[in-house]
Design a protein around this motif. Sequence first.
Motif, mmCIF file in Angstrom:
data_model
loop_
_atom_site.group_PDB
_atom_site.id
_atom_site.type_symbol
_atom_site.label_atom_id
_atom_site.label_comp_id
_atom_site.label_asym_id
_atom_site.label_seq_id
_atom_site.Cartn_x
_atom_site.Cartn_y
_atom_site.Cartn_z
ATOM 1 N N LEU A 19 0.627 -1.630 0.001
ATOM 2 C CA LEU A 19 0.178 -0.292 0.387
ATOM 3 C C LEU A 19 0.890 1.703 -0.243
ATOM 4 O O LEU A 19 0.384 1.816 -0.777
ATOM 5 N N ILE A 20 1.618 1.258 0.694
ATOM 6 C CA ILE A 20 2.996 2.437 0.816
ATOM 7 C C ILE A 20 3.813 2.582 -0.642
ATOM 8 O O ILE A 20 3.575 3.727 -1.272
ATOM 9 N N ASP A 21 3.798 1.938 -1.000
ATOM 10 C CA ASP A 21 4.606 1.456 -2.098
ATOM 11 C C ASP A 21 4.013 2.553 -3.201
ATOM 12 O O ASP A 21 4.390 2.993 -4.220
ATOM 13 N N GLN A 22 2.266 1.982 -3.223
ATOM 14 C CA GLN A 22 1.645 1.888 -4.297
ATOM 15 C C GLN A 22 0.440 3.950 -3.897
ATOM 16 O O GLN A 22 0.126 4.406 -4.699
ATOM 17 N N GLY A 23 1.258 4.252 -2.546
ATOM 18 C CA GLY A 23 1.290 5.474 -2.689
ATOM 19 C C GLY A 23 0.130 6.243 -1.544
ATOM 20 O O GLY A 23 -0.527 7.168 -1.181
ATOM 21 N N THR A 24 -0.486 4.622 -1.113
ATOM 22 C CA THR A 24 -1.544 4.321 0.374
ATOM 23 C C THR A 24 -0.485 4.422 1.733
ATOM 24 O O THR A 24 0.233 4.205 1.913
ATOM 25 N N ALA A 25 0.254 5.867 1.621
ATOM 26 C CA ALA A 25 1.280 6.757 2.411
ATOM 27 C C ALA A 25 1.079 6.835 3.679
ATOM 28 O O ALA A 25 2.199 7.515 4.560
ATOM 29 N N PHE A 57 9.378 7.554 7.536
ATOM 30 C CA PHE A 57 8.949 8.562 7.466
ATOM 31 C C PHE A 57 9.509 9.895 6.493
ATOM 32 O O PHE A 57 10.147 10.608 7.090
ATOM 33 N N GLU A 58 8.769 10.860 5.547
ATOM 34 C CA GLU A 58 9.309 11.580 4.247
ATOM 35 C C GLU A 58 7.945 13.345 4.852
ATOM 36 O O GLU A 58 7.144 13.322 5.071
ATOM 37 N N GLN A 59 8.796 13.646 5.910
ATOM 38 C CA GLN A 59 7.875 15.169 6.010
ATOM 39 C C GLN A 59 7.841 15.784 5.070
ATOM 40 O O GLN A 59 8.966 15.779 4.716
ATOM 41 N N ALA A 60 6.766 16.112 4.828
ATOM 42 C CA ALA A 60 6.572 17.643 4.014
ATOM 43 C C ALA A 60 7.243 18.049 3.552
ATOM 44 O O ALA A 60 7.406 19.453 4.858
ATOM 45 N N PRO A 61 7.764 19.169 3.277
ATOM 46 C CA PRO A 61 8.758 20.865 2.922
ATOM 47 C C PRO A 61 7.206 21.073 3.893
ATOM 48 O O PRO A 61 6.426 21.544 3.197
ATOM 49 N N GLY A 62 8.164 22.170 4.350
ATOM 50 C CA GLY A 62 7.463 23.180 5.175
ATOM 51 C C GLY A 62 6.218 23.021 6.482
ATOM 52 O O GLY A 62 6.211 23.618 6.801
ATOM 53 N N GLU A 63 5.677 22.208 6.358
ATOM 54 C CA GLU A 63 4.894 21.593 7.009
ATOM 55 C C GLU A 63 5.604 20.922 8.738
ATOM 56 O O GLU A 63 7.157 20.668 9.018
ATOM 57 N N ARG A 64 4.943 20.925 9.776
ATOM 58 C CA ARG A 64 5.637 21.090 11.551
ATOM 59 C C ARG A 64 4.290 19.153 11.431
ATOM 60 O O ARG A 64 3.347 18.999 11.109
ATOM 61 N N HIS A 65 4.905 19.393 12.882
ATOM 62 C CA HIS A 65 3.947 17.757 13.235
ATOM 63 C C HIS A 65 3.253 16.728 12.530
ATOM 64 O O HIS A 65 2.758 16.168 12.297
ATOM 65 N N ARG A 66 5.152 16.453 11.533
ATOM 66 C CA ARG A 66 4.960 14.775 11.362
ATOM 67 C C ARG A 66 3.234 14.818 10.410
ATOM 68 O O ARG A 66 2.731 13.613 10.340
ATOM 69 N N ILE A 67 3.870 16.053 9.627
ATOM 70 C CA ILE A 67 2.473 15.762 8.325
ATOM 71 C C ILE A 67 3.857 15.339 6.867
ATOM 72 O O ILE A 67 4.769 16.102 6.893
ATOM 73 N N GLY A 68 3.155 14.755 5.916
ATOM 74 C CA GLY A 68 3.947 14.053 4.979
ATOM 75 C C GLY A 68 3.906 12.269 4.807
ATOM 76 O O GLY A 68 2.538 12.038 4.884
ATOM 77 N N ARG A 69 4.586 11.666 4.960
ATOM 78 C CA ARG A 69 4.503 10.471 3.880
ATOM 79 C C ARG A 69 5.142 9.390 4.721
ATOM 80 O O ARG A 69 6.508 9.472 4.259
ATOM 81 N N TYR A 70 5.099 7.861 4.497
ATOM 82 C CA TYR A 70 6.134 6.897 4.211
ATOM 83 C C TYR A 70 6.250 6.431 2.632
ATOM 84 O O TYR A 70 5.509 6.219 1.646
ATOM 85 N N VAL A 71 7.629 6.043 3.483
ATOM 86 C CA VAL A 71 8.019 5.314 1.465
ATOM 87 C C VAL A 71 8.685 4.817 1.999
ATOM 88 O O VAL A 71 9.519 4.167 2.734
#
Length: 97
Positions: A19-25, A57-71
Amino acid sequence: MSVSKTRTSFYRRLYVAYLIDQGTASIPAITQATGMPRRTAQDTLNALAELDIDCVFEQAPGERHRIGRYVIRDWGPINKRWVAEHQQRLRTLLGYP
């Protein structure tokens, strides 16, 4: 067909990695796709390392509080193509929608 706890745990990890690899991350996306409780999704993500699947986990650029996605950086000894080809079977055995 009865499936052992060991096998379901293994398949759950493979399916979550798929799922993570397909974008459900993200945890919310994984729980929505599978119906599993949040804590189970978190535990499953943490257990991917036991299979030598490198998931970060990759933090989204410019975001705080663990907003991002797993890779998935590396599938280790797991054949990613096998998982993709058998994802429907894994989903059915695990009882996911």
